[in-house]
Design an enzyme around this catalytic site. Structure first.
Site, PDB file in Angstrom:
ATOM      1  CE1 TYR A  47      -3.269  -2.803  -0.079  1.00 13.04           C
ATOM      2  CE2 TYR A  47      -4.155  -1.959   1.988  1.00 13.04           C
ATOM      3  CZ  TYR A  47      -4.236  -2.843   0.912  1.00 13.04           C
ATOM      4  OH  TYR A  47      -5.257  -3.738   0.845  1.00 13.04           O
ATOM      5  CD  GLU A  54      -3.576  15.342  -6.136  1.00 10.84           C
ATOM      6  OE1 GLU A  54      -3.222  14.158  -6.220  1.00 10.84           O
ATOM      7  OE2 GLU A  54      -4.422  15.747  -5.326  1.00 10.84           O
TER       8      GLU A  54
HETATM    9  N1  THU Z   1      -5.104  10.345  -3.642  1.00  8.11           N
HETATM   10  C1  THU Z   1      -4.610  11.115  -4.667  1.00  8.11           C
HETATM   11  O1  THU Z   1      -4.299  10.606  -5.756  1.00  8.11           O
HETATM   12  N2  THU Z   1      -4.482  12.451  -4.440  1.00  8.11           N
HETATM   13  C2  THU Z   1      -4.807  13.072  -3.278  1.00  8.11           C
HETATM   14  O2  THU Z   1      -4.497  14.243  -3.102  1.00  8.11           O
HETATM   15  C3  THU Z   1      -5.529  12.348  -2.247  1.00  8.11           C
HETATM   16  C4  THU Z   1      -5.469  10.867  -2.351  1.00  8.11           C
HETATM   17  C5  THU Z   1      -5.213   8.904  -3.862  1.00  8.11           C
HETATM   18  C6  THU Z   1      -4.238   8.084  -3.070  1.00  8.11           C
HETATM   19  C7  THU Z   1      -4.949   6.754  -3.015  1.00  8.11           C
HETATM   20  O3  THU Z   1      -4.637   6.024  -4.189  1.00  8.11           O
HETATM   21  C8  THU Z   1      -6.427   7.120  -3.037  1.00  8.11           C
HETATM   22  O4  THU Z   1      -6.491   8.449  -3.492  1.00  8.11           O
HETATM   23  C9  THU Z   1      -7.116   7.004  -1.693  1.00  8.11           C
HETATM   24  O5  THU Z   1      -6.408   7.695  -0.727  1.00  8.11           O
END
Ligand code: THU
Length: 139
Positions: A47, A54
């Site tokens: 994980y 981003e």
């Molecule tokens: N996630 C993002 O891609 N960007 C963020 O700013 C917040 C969280 C993703 C990480 C993970 O794959 C999923 O969202 C759940 O946390």
């Protein structure tokens, strides 16, 4: 331009790889050269090895020689949400905020958190990350 950026992010959302959280995220960044780069979250069976959308979009832009981000659009889809898969207005996590900080003027960088092309919230990076630490802090 925010409409075009959001459209690019929505298109990229199809490539998000989020089998573990079910939360798909995509981002599109506009650089000072006028180009748009997209990125998606890429999760991992181990994980913590996953990467956010981003950071991925910024890394892609920087890998192509870009050094300044003007704006970023973020979209998401929650496949486990009870209704409609709406991921809401997704704001960048702390690591993504700091990652963006490196390649932007925080007062100028527009962060567009979108549900669709005509439903979004916009804030500057400075509002999301006040009193930030950046490259000039080391000068
Ligand atoms: N996630 C993002 O891609 N960007 C963020 O700013 C917040 C969280 C993703 C990480 C993970 O794959 C999923 O969202 C759940 O946390």
């Amino acid at each position: 331009m925010s409409g075009k950026l959001i459209e690019n992010a929505i298109e990229a959302l199809e490539n998000s790889y989020a089998p573990y959280s079910g939360f798909n995220v995509a981002a599109a960044v506009l650089t000072d050269s006028g180009k748009i780069y997209t990125g998606v979250n890429v999760e991992n069976s181990s994980y913590p090895a996953g990467i956010c959308a981003e950071c991925n979009a910024v890394a892609k832009a920087v890998s192509c020689g870009e050094r300044k981000i003007i704006s970023i659009a973020i979209v998401s889809r929650n496949t486990r949400a009870p209704k409609g898969g709406d991921g809401g207005y997704t704001s960048p996590c702390g690591i993504c905020r700091q990652f963006l900080r490196e390649f932007s003027d925080p007062k100028e960088l527009k962060v567009i958190m979108a549900k669709s092309v005509d439903d979004y919230k916009e804030m500057t990076l400075e509002e999301l990350l006040p009193l930030s630490f950046g490259p000039e802090s080391l000068a």
